[in-house]
Design an enzyme around this catalytic site. Structure first.
Site, PDB file in Angstrom:
ATOM      1  N   ASP A 389       0.835  -1.147  -0.052  1.00 44.89           N
ATOM      2  CA  ASP A 389      -0.008   0.144   0.143  1.00 44.89           C
ATOM      3  C   ASP A 389       0.866   1.352   0.015  1.00 44.89           C
ATOM      4  OD1 ASP A 389      -2.245   1.590   0.295  1.00 44.89           O
ATOM      5  OD2 ASP A 389      -3.198   0.914   1.782  1.00 44.89           O
ATOM      6  N   GLU A 392       3.705   5.413  -3.338  1.00 43.20           N
ATOM      7  CA  GLU A 392       3.907   6.586  -4.251  1.00 43.20           C
ATOM      8  C   GLU A 392       5.390   7.089  -4.076  1.00 43.20           C
ATOM      9  OE1 GLU A 392      -0.032   6.006  -3.772  1.00 43.20           O
ATOM     10  OE2 GLU A 392       1.234   6.469  -2.551  1.00 43.20           O
ATOM     11  N   ASP A 464      -7.818   5.312  -3.535  1.00 40.09           N
ATOM     12  CA  ASP A 464      -8.887   5.543  -2.540  1.00 40.09           C
ATOM     13  C   ASP A 464      -9.954   6.359  -2.964  1.00 40.09           C
ATOM     14  OD1 ASP A 464      -7.089   4.069  -1.102  1.00 40.09           O
ATOM     15  OD2 ASP A 464      -6.499   5.480   0.283  1.00 40.09           O
TER      16      ASP A 464
END
Length: 775
Positions: A389, A392, A464
């Site tokens: 998760d 980035e 998300d």
């Protein structure tokens, strides 16, 4: 360092001829072993031939060799290939087997044409290349840009995944910087028959505000640096991209089944209970996901006391799941808690990115330490993959927008390598896993991606996003653009993640959204549900009166697995793309260039999601083809027309292209159940058809060593004959014979999702060629 701007043919607008000459020196072009070199004032441009349809262009002040010192996204260097060179007083021309490129000597402009001389792309006629000096993070760099002049009607696609809702980026501006829900993959695809791999990890921009001018720019580089990839078909462009950056491995067969997830399961016992609920209800399931906050301290492989209280033995829980043919992956982050042992070890060795609590995957020693301290220890427990998760990366209390831009990495200036983290992070996990075993295929789920990441067994989900029809519509265009960015595996949080707009599974309005999104999810490369709900549940049994529809679509996904797994093999072996925007198969049809809510799933299934609340029908464009069959009714329609497709809540409009063979398996509860069960072959008449049915043992890398089998299928429409070719290859446990039920589709037979015992002809195949003649 001074700004260097390359102007083209603007002397008529300059008052002084001397000033014109200073701005526009005549280019000198010479041939070298790689291609050609152009010198024009302070600028040098190298054009290298990497293959008949691959050119590498590097241009900048002085004599640069690349935009940045390191390009770990590329797997192979540009090795010189055959070309021909010629020059006259006005231009220099280089020719390969597929392309010809000319340089105007007075303006220094590049013109790209195909072998027949048709224009593909040219640099902009008024101003081409800019190099603006800057000092970023203490390093002297250039802000570089190149301007091109696109054809009036060509469409632009790819560039990763973005949330504007646009499918065709013509007339738009796209920022390429990693952020939650925005994925920077700088591969531009054109319907004019080419692609541009913008060869930098710096924050970059695609700017087509002025329709006749396309500007590509990078904020921190030494040079303009890109690969020009010729198709002309988009599949060929993507093949060339993967040839440079790596090919996608095959997931375990289980990964193509249903993925159950929510925020979050709070114990190993809850994983077991949910899996048991699916099994007792005979509802198909292959993978369950352990989301975050299982840990005592983030970064350490130690489960919290609350997680362990109901069931303290996590490895035993995983074994029990495996005994029930359920796989499990676990959420692992790159960020670490400053109180964790992992953080302290990384910090002591200077393996953290300065100013963050994230490890630095561009440092080989940091990669090893991170694996050994966290994912490696979880690997030994029996987890089947990792959910990486916030890759980035996210840092600084949840901030994820171009976080590396002002930082320093082991590889260099963060401004040069802003977008590189997800590639290096997923590569770290993949490389360590592969070094340990070839007996189990890895599956990685992650929220971000960069060039080359397809080689690391990753699936990217769209981030998300919010649970609304508005966001649902945007995900389809975002996913289709991601698919033509060269990375084949993509998925979403079905019906949105949650915060800041959490929904309730008991709400009829949300049940409608979930059902529509779930129907779409069946036809994504990876079929996954996830989210945070007000009532803390997200299983298929949570959606009240819509549960039977959800279960029916889950079963349809599993019936499609022979088709899907065969497509997955094409992804691995032929650089195929499973989720195909219509521009891939009808590139020259201008009608499809703005259609971002329809696509082909494989070569045969036209998918048309319903994205409006309360809708009972939607408009569908049927592209040119010998015909299209309504999957639900068997009725046949002509191609090249718009139709109003019926779409009650329990039906997503699906059409099968005439001239298709659609293999369907039995109803099963997990992907590898009943490996020797008969397969139904639905034949959609109207043209000849071919399909290669792929099989292997399902979860090792032995396929890389040739342990797999292919049954070639061919339909001859004129003679109404299906040929099952001789089986090619073998693998341990392969059934010696297989039953096939061959069904000619019409309004009476071969319709809908349910098996149809007794329809068509049933034959037994023993691996030798055989023919089946149908009436």
């Amino acid at each position: 360092m001074q700004a260097l701007r390359i102007f083209a043919a603007v002397c008529a607008s300059l008052v002084a001829e001397a000033a014109c000459a200073a701005q526009n020196p005549v280019a000198t072009v010479t041939q070298d072993t790689a291609g050609l070199v152009m010198h024009r004032g302070e600028e040098t441009l190298h054009l290298s031939v990497c293959g008949p349809g691959i050119l590498h262009i590097v241009a900048g002040p002085g004599d640069p060799t690349s935009a940045s010192p390191h390009t770990p996204w590329l797997l192979r260097a540009c090795t010189p290939d055959h070309f021909e060179f010629s020059q006259d007083l006005k231009q220099a021309t280089l020719r390969t087997g597929d392309l010809q490129v000319s340089i105007q000597l007075d303006a220094g402009m590049l013109f790209f044409r195909d072998a027949a001389g048709n224009m593909l792309l040219s640099e902009f006629t008024r101003r081409t290349r800019d190099y603006i000096p800057d000092v970023v993070n203490g390093e002297k760099v250039y802000h570089v840009s190149d301007r091109f002049q696109p054809a009036p009607t060509e469409g632009f696609y790819g560039l990763g995944q973005h949330q504007s809702g646009l499918f065709n980026y013509r007339g738009a501006v796209v920022e390429m910087a990693q952020a939650n829900t925005s994925v920077a993959v700088p591969l531009l695809i054109s319907t004019n028959g080419y692609g541009i791999l913008w060869n930098t990890a710096s924050k970059s921009w695609f700017d087509n505000r002025f329709p006749t001018e396309l500007k590509l720019s990078a904020e921190a580089a030494d040079a303009i640096d890109y690969y020009f990839l010729y198709g002309p078909e988009i599949d060929q462009v993507i093949h060339r991209y993967r040839d440079l950056t790596g090919h996608a491995p095959l997931f375990g067969k289980w990964a193509y089944g249903f993925v159950q997830s929510k925020d979050r399961y709070r114990s190993a016992k809850e994983l077991l209970d949910i899996a048991g609920e699916y099994r007792s209800g005979q509802v198909p399931l292959d993978l369950i996901v352990q989301d975050w906050f299982w840990w005592k301290l983030q970064g350490d492989p130690i489960f919290s006391a609350d997680y362990l209280k109901p069931y303290p033995d996590v490895p035993q829980a995983l074994k029990q799941l495996h005994d029930e043919h359920v796989h499990a992956i676990i959420s692992v982050w790159a960020v670490t808690d400053p109180q964790s042992d992992t953080y302290r070890e990384l910090k002591a060795h200077n393996f953290l990115i300065p100013g963050t609590t994230d490890y630095d995957p561009t440092n080989p020693a940091a990669r090893d330490m991170y694996w050994n301290l966290l994912p490696g220890k979880l690997f030994t427990q029996g987890w089947d993959g990792f959910w990486l998760d916030s890759a980035e990366p996210e840092c600084c209390d949840g901030y994820s927008d171009a976080t590396l831009d002002t930082l320093h990495l082991s590889i260099g200036n963060g401004a040069r390598y802003t977008n590189i983290y997800p590639l290096m992070h997923t590569g770290n996990i993949y490389d360590h896993w592969r070094a340990l075993t070839s007996r189990k295929r890895i599956f990685i789920l992650t929220r971000s991606a960069f060039l080359g990441q397809q080689r690391y067994a990753t699936t990217v989900w769209s981030g998300d996003v919010t649970g609304t029809f508005f966001d649902f519509r945007k995900q389809i265009a975002a996913g289709l653009n991601f698919e033509v960015s060269g990375i084949p595996y993509w998925t979403t949080d079905i019906a949105g993640y949650g915060w800041p707009y959490e929904r309730d599974t008991r709400d009829p309005a949300y049940q409608e959204l979930y059902t529509r999104w779930f129907e779409f999810g069946v036809f994504c490369p990876i079929f996954r549900t996830h989210g945070h709900r007000v009532n803390n549940t997200n299983e298929l049994f949570s959606y009240g009166p819509q549960t039977p529809t959800l279960v029916a679509y889950d079963k349809l996904r599993y019936r499609l697995l022979p088709y899907i797994y065969s497509l997955a093999w094409r992804v691995t072996s032929q650089d195929y793309t499973m989720m195909r925007p219509l521009i891939m198969d009808w590139r020259t049809d201008e009608k499809v260039r703005e259609i971002g809510d329809q696509y082909l799933f494989g070569p045969s299934i036209l998918v048309n999601p319903v994205t409006r609340t309360g809708a009972i029908a939607r408009e569908v464009y049927l592209p040119p083809a010998p015909g299209w069959y309504d999957f639900w009714t068997g009725s046949r329609l002509d191609g090249d027309q718009y139709v109003d497709a019926a779409a009650p809540l329990n039906r997503i409009p699906l059409y099968i292209k005439a001239g298709s063979i659609l293999p369907l398996g039995p109803e099963v509860e997990y992907a590898t159940q009943s490996p020797d069960a008969p397969i139904t072959l639905r034949i959609y008449r109207g043209a000849d058809a071919d399909f290669n049915l792929y099989e292997d043992e399902g979860d090792t890398y032995d396929y890389e060593n040739g342990e797999h089998a292919i049954i070639p299928l061919h339909w001859d429409d004129a003679s109404s004959t299906l040929t099952l070719g001789a089986r090619q290859g073998q693998y341990p446990g392969m059934p010696s014979t297989r039953g096939f039920q061959v069904v000619l589709v019409d309004t009476s037979h071969g319709v809908g999702a349910q098996p149809e015992p007794g329809a068509g002809k049933t034959v037994t195949y023993n691996g030798s060629q055989m023919q089946v003649v149908l009436p």
